[in-house]
Design an enzyme around this catalytic site. Sequence first.
Site, short mmCIF file in Angstrom:
data_model
loop_
_atom_site.label_atom_id
_atom_site.label_comp_id
_atom_site.label_asym_id
_atom_site.label_seq_id
_atom_site.Cartn_x
_atom_site.Cartn_y
_atom_site.Cartn_z
N LYS A 7 -29.38 -65.75 10.58
CA LYS A 7 -28.51 -64.64 10.99
C LYS A 7 -27.60 -65.08 12.15
O LYS A 7 -27.81 -66.16 12.75
CB LYS A 7 -29.38 -63.45 11.39
CG LYS A 7 -30.19 -62.88 10.22
CD LYS A 7 -30.89 -61.60 10.65
CE LYS A 7 -31.71 -61.03 9.52
NZ LYS A 7 -32.29 -59.71 9.88
N TYR A 10 -27.69 -55.15 2.05
CA TYR A 10 -28.68 -54.29 2.71
C TYR A 10 -28.70 -52.87 2.12
O TYR A 10 -29.14 -51.94 2.79
CB TYR A 10 -28.41 -54.24 4.21
CG TYR A 10 -28.92 -55.46 4.97
CD1 TYR A 10 -30.23 -55.92 4.80
CD2 TYR A 10 -28.10 -56.13 5.86
CE1 TYR A 10 -30.70 -57.02 5.49
CE2 TYR A 10 -28.58 -57.24 6.57
CZ TYR A 10 -29.88 -57.68 6.38
OH TYR A 10 -30.36 -58.77 7.07
N ASN A 16 -33.49 -60.85 14.61
CA ASN A 16 -34.75 -61.52 14.26
C ASN A 16 -34.53 -62.86 13.55
O ASN A 16 -35.36 -63.32 12.78
CB ASN A 16 -35.68 -60.59 13.48
CG ASN A 16 -35.11 -60.17 12.15
OD1 ASN A 16 -33.95 -60.48 11.85
ND2 ASN A 16 -35.90 -59.49 11.34
N HIS A 76 -33.31 -64.03 7.64
CA HIS A 76 -33.62 -63.09 6.55
C HIS A 76 -34.15 -63.90 5.37
O HIS A 76 -33.69 -65.01 5.12
CB HIS A 76 -32.35 -62.34 6.10
CG HIS A 76 -32.54 -61.62 4.80
ND1 HIS A 76 -33.07 -60.35 4.74
CD2 HIS A 76 -32.34 -62.00 3.52
CE1 HIS A 76 -33.17 -59.98 3.47
NE2 HIS A 76 -32.72 -60.98 2.71
N GLU A 91 -30.11 -61.41 -4.49
CA GLU A 91 -29.46 -61.92 -3.28
C GLU A 91 -28.79 -63.27 -3.53
O GLU A 91 -27.69 -63.52 -3.03
CB GLU A 91 -30.48 -61.99 -2.14
CG GLU A 91 -30.92 -60.58 -1.72
CD GLU A 91 -32.07 -60.54 -0.73
OE1 GLU A 91 -32.61 -61.60 -0.36
OE2 GLU A 91 -32.42 -59.42 -0.30
P1 CMP Z 1 -34.24 -58.34 7.33
O1 CMP Z 1 -35.39 -59.11 6.80
O2 CMP Z 1 -32.91 -59.01 7.34
O3 CMP Z 1 -34.12 -56.99 6.48
C1 CMP Z 1 -33.68 -55.78 7.03
C2 CMP Z 1 -33.41 -55.87 8.49
O4 CMP Z 1 -33.31 -54.65 9.16
C3 CMP Z 1 -34.58 -56.56 9.16
O5 CMP Z 1 -34.59 -57.91 8.82
C4 CMP Z 1 -34.33 -56.24 10.62
O6 CMP Z 1 -33.54 -57.23 11.27
C5 CMP Z 1 -33.53 -54.95 10.52
N1 CMP Z 1 -34.26 -53.84 11.13
C6 CMP Z 1 -35.44 -53.35 10.75
N2 CMP Z 1 -35.79 -52.32 11.56
C7 CMP Z 1 -34.78 -52.18 12.47
C8 CMP Z 1 -34.55 -51.31 13.56
N3 CMP Z 1 -35.44 -50.36 13.88
N4 CMP Z 1 -33.42 -51.46 14.26
C9 CMP Z 1 -32.51 -52.42 13.92
N5 CMP Z 1 -32.68 -53.28 12.89
C10 CMP Z 1 -33.81 -53.16 12.18
#
Ligand code: CMP
Length: 143
Positions: free
Chosen positions: A9, A49, A112, A115, A126
Site C-alpha cells: 500500500k 474495495y 497496514n 493487502h 483482484e
Molecule cells: P485490506 O486487507 O486492504 O482490506 C480492507 C481494508 O480496510 C483493510 O485492509 C484495512 O486497511 C481497512 N480498514 C479496516 N478497518 C478499518 C477502519 N476501521 N478504519 C480504516 N480502515 C480500515
Amino acid sequence: MEKTFLMVKPDGVQRNLIGEIVARFEKKGFQLVGAKLMQISNELAENHYGEHKERPFFGELVDFITSGPVFAMVWEGENVISTARQMMGATNPKDAAPGTIRGDFGITVGKNVIHGSDSPSSAVREIGLFFKQEEVVEYSKLM
Ligand code: CMP
C-alpha cells in the site's frame, strides 16, 4: 498452481518496504509472476474495495489507497493465498504477531502496509482488476 494478488500500500511504498516485502515471499519459496508500481484511480479503488462500500471507513480507505503509488503483485505457489495471509498477519497491526509483515511494520488499521486476497474467488477477481492476462508470466515447468 494457485495464484494470489498482493499489494504494497502507499504507506509501505513511501517507507521503502517493497524490497523487504518481496524478499519475504521470495525466500518463502513463492514465485513472483506479475508486478507493477502504479497509481490507483478512484474507479479502480472503489471497485477493488467494493465489498466495504457500506462501511463507515470506505471513503477513508479509497482516499488512502489512491494517495500515492502502490506496488501490485501476483504471486504463485502451493497454498499461496492462505500462507500469504499468515505472513501478512492480522488486518489490524495491533493484533498482528511479531514476525508477520503487519506485526513488524504496521501500527494502524488504515495504514497496514499490505493487502492480500482472502479467498480463491477474490484472488481471481483482484488479479483480473489489476493485471491484463499478458502481464502475468508463466515459468517453464522445468524450472
Ligand atoms: P485490506 O486487507 O486492504 O482490506 C480492507 C481494508 O480496510 C483493510 O485492509 C484495512 O486497511 C481497512 N480498514 C479496516 N478497518 C478499518 C477502519 N476501521 N478504519 C480504516 N480502515 C480500515
